[in-house]
Design a protein around this motif. Structure first.
Motif, PDB file in Angstrom:
ATOM      1  N   ARG A 112       0.837  -1.197   0.000  1.00 46.22           N
ATOM      2  CA  ARG A 112       0.000   0.000   0.000  1.00 46.22           C
ATOM      3  C   ARG A 112       0.874   1.250   0.000  1.00 46.22           C
ATOM      4  O   ARG A 112       2.039   1.213   0.409  1.00 46.22           O
ATOM      5  N   ALA A 113       0.297   2.337  -0.461  1.00 48.62           N
ATOM      6  CA  ALA A 113       1.077   3.561  -0.624  1.00 48.62           C
ATOM      7  C   ALA A 113       0.471   4.702   0.168  1.00 48.62           C
ATOM      8  O   ALA A 113      -0.743   4.912   0.161  1.00 48.62           O
ATOM      9  N   ALA A 114       1.330   5.464   0.848  1.00 47.09           N
ATOM     10  CA  ALA A 114       0.922   6.667   1.575  1.00 47.09           C
ATOM     11  C   ALA A 114       1.633   7.863   0.969  1.00 47.09           C
ATOM     12  O   ALA A 114       2.826   7.800   0.672  1.00 47.09           O
ATOM     13  N   LEU A 115       0.898   8.945   0.789  1.00 46.02           N
ATOM     14  CA  LEU A 115       1.468  10.204   0.313  1.00 46.02           C
ATOM     15  C   LEU A 115       1.387  11.223   1.440  1.00 46.02           C
ATOM     16  O   LEU A 115       0.321  11.415   2.033  1.00 46.02           O
ATOM     17  N   ILE A 116       2.508  11.873   1.730  1.00 43.73           N
ATOM     18  CA  ILE A 116       2.579  12.869   2.802  1.00 43.73           C
ATOM     19  C   ILE A 116       3.279  14.103   2.236  1.00 43.73           C
ATOM     20  O   ILE A 116       4.359  13.992   1.662  1.00 43.73           O
ATOM     21  N   PHE A 117       2.660  15.276   2.377  1.00 41.44           N
ATOM     22  CA  PHE A 117       3.313  16.480   1.862  1.00 41.44           C
ATOM     23  C   PHE A 117       3.092  17.656   2.791  1.00 41.44           C
ATOM     24  O   PHE A 117       2.135  17.697   3.577  1.00 41.44           O
ATOM     25  N   GLN A 147       7.494  -3.492   3.348  1.00 39.86           N
ATOM     26  CA  GLN A 147       6.273  -4.025   2.743  1.00 39.86           C
ATOM     27  C   GLN A 147       5.233  -2.937   2.430  1.00 39.86           C
ATOM     28  O   GLN A 147       4.050  -3.209   2.363  1.00 39.86           O
ATOM     29  N   ARG A 148       5.690  -1.704   2.243  1.00 44.65           N
ATOM     30  CA  ARG A 148       4.771  -0.643   1.841  1.00 44.65           C
ATOM     31  C   ARG A 148       5.563   0.455   1.158  1.00 44.65           C
ATOM     32  O   ARG A 148       6.797   0.420   1.120  1.00 44.65           O
ATOM     33  N   ARG A 149       4.853   1.413   0.608  1.00 41.30           N
ATOM     34  CA  ARG A 149       5.483   2.553  -0.031  1.00 41.30           C
ATOM     35  C   ARG A 149       5.077   3.830   0.711  1.00 41.30           C
ATOM     36  O   ARG A 149       3.922   3.966   1.124  1.00 41.30           O
ATOM     37  N   VAL A 150       6.031   4.719   0.871  1.00 41.59           N
ATOM     38  CA  VAL A 150       5.769   6.027   1.479  1.00 41.59           C
ATOM     39  C   VAL A 150       6.387   7.080   0.571  1.00 41.59           C
ATOM     40  O   VAL A 150       7.572   7.011   0.240  1.00 41.59           O
ATOM     41  N   ALA A 151       5.582   8.048   0.151  1.00 46.42           N
ATOM     42  CA  ALA A 151       6.064   9.127  -0.711  1.00 46.42           C
ATOM     43  C   ALA A 151       5.957  10.447   0.035  1.00 46.42           C
ATOM     44  O   ALA A 151       4.944  10.730   0.679  1.00 46.42           O
ATOM     45  N   VAL A 152       7.008  11.252  -0.047  1.00 41.96           N
ATOM     46  CA  VAL A 152       7.069  12.527   0.675  1.00 41.96           C
ATOM     47  C   VAL A 152       7.361  13.657  -0.306  1.00 41.96           C
ATOM     48  O   VAL A 152       8.303  13.588  -1.098  1.00 41.96           O
ATOM     49  N   ILE A 153       6.527  14.687  -0.249  1.00 39.79           N
ATOM     50  CA  ILE A 153       6.804  15.951  -0.953  1.00 39.79           C
ATOM     51  C   ILE A 153       7.084  16.971   0.147  1.00 39.79           C
ATOM     52  O   ILE A 153       6.150  17.451   0.798  1.00 39.79           O
TER      53      ILE A 153
END
Length: 301
Positions: A112-117, A147-153
């Protein structure tokens, strides 16, 4: 504008962001600078800020905003006891009005993927500082995204940040500029959302991040007057807000207390039905203190 003036303007923007954050955001580094920077070593194909497009060495197709993968820089031999530094995928989402690159740093390759900005409002610098602390932590703690994806802006509105101003360079509130079903034209002022939705390059960069990542949860970090801090949620975000409340103690808020037409939460949470949290920090809480307070909550997302 002559090329040398554009270059000078970008140097000024970099200097101002350094003053705010204490370091140069990765997005603003040239390839040469990157080799000398702890966070970028070994870095994959940074954007060429001067050229206003991905470096040709990246192999990106003309007009493509994604920074293509290429051969990483050599990884230095590990030093006993030194923290492990991981290499995120860096995606060039676009540029601000003033030509500053807006990048997304993606950790992990599956799950699963989380986006945090942070810093969509430049007048809320601790929101960007908190996002930057998270980015630094993920660089050295790969177990945090197993076991997951984390994306940061880290900075969604760099032009506003260097001026400590809510709006972007066009004096548009980016958090009223999303193509939500509740967007509506409004008179110019503090929350002017533009003459049409998604008119601003920074807005389109965040939309692109959502479309590329396809996250199943999003946290947009903001700051608000002291005493009103909360875990505000949109769409099916109540459960995620409750998880964050267990870690940061902030109250749950289905509404921020006033209309927000064209907000990111309206577009991503209500319209697209992605669990979306607007984490409202106390406006005067320093970034380092925000990290202490919210580290566990952000890592639980």
């Amino acid at each position: 504008m002559p090329a040398f003036m554009r270059g000078f303007r970008q140097l000024v923007l970099v200097a101002l962001i350094v003053e705010s954050f204490g370091s140069v955001p990765i997005a603003l580094l040239s390839a040469g600078d990157c080799r000398r920077t702890r966070h970028c070593r070994p870095f994959v194909c940074p954007p060429d800020a001067g050229a206003r497009r991905p470096s040709p060495a990246c192999g990106a197709a003309p007009g493509c905003g994604t920074v293509a993968s290429s051969t990483p820089l050599p990884v230095p031999a590990a030093t006993p006891g030194a923290p492990q530094v991981t290499v995120p995928e860096v995606v060039l989402l676009g540029y601000s009005v003033q030509g500053v690159p807006i990048t997304m740093h993606v950790f992990g390759t599956q799950g699963r993927a989380a986006l945090i900005f942070g810093a969509i409002h430049g007048s809320e610098p601790n929101s960007g500082q908190l996002a930057r602390h998270l980015l630094d932590y993920l660089l050295e703690h790969p177990a945090a995204y197993a076991q997951r994806r984390v994306a940061v802006i880290p900075v969604a509105n760099p032009d506003g940040l260097v001026r400590t101003r809510r709006w972007n360079e066009h004096q548009i509130d980016l958090n009223r500029n999303f193509p939500a079903t509740n967007w509506k034209a409004s008179p110019r002022g503090g929350t002017f959302g533009g003459d049409q939705p998604a008119s601003e390059p920074e807005t389109r960069a965040i939309i692109k991040a959502v479309e590329l990542l396809d996250p199943d949860r999003i946290v947009s970090i903001h700051a608000i007057t002291n005493g009103r801090e909360c875990n505000n949620y949109d769409g099916p975000g109540a459960e995620l807000a409750a998880v964050m409340k267990m870690q940061n103690g902030y109250r749950l808020a289905k509404s921020i207390g006033y209309p927000t037409p064209g907000s990111f939460g309206s577009w991503a949470g209500t319209d697209r039905q992605i669990p979306t949290i607007t984490l409202e920090l106390p406006i005067n809480l320093p970034g380092a203190e925000c990290w202490k307070k919210h580290r566990a909550a952000l890592l639980a997302v």
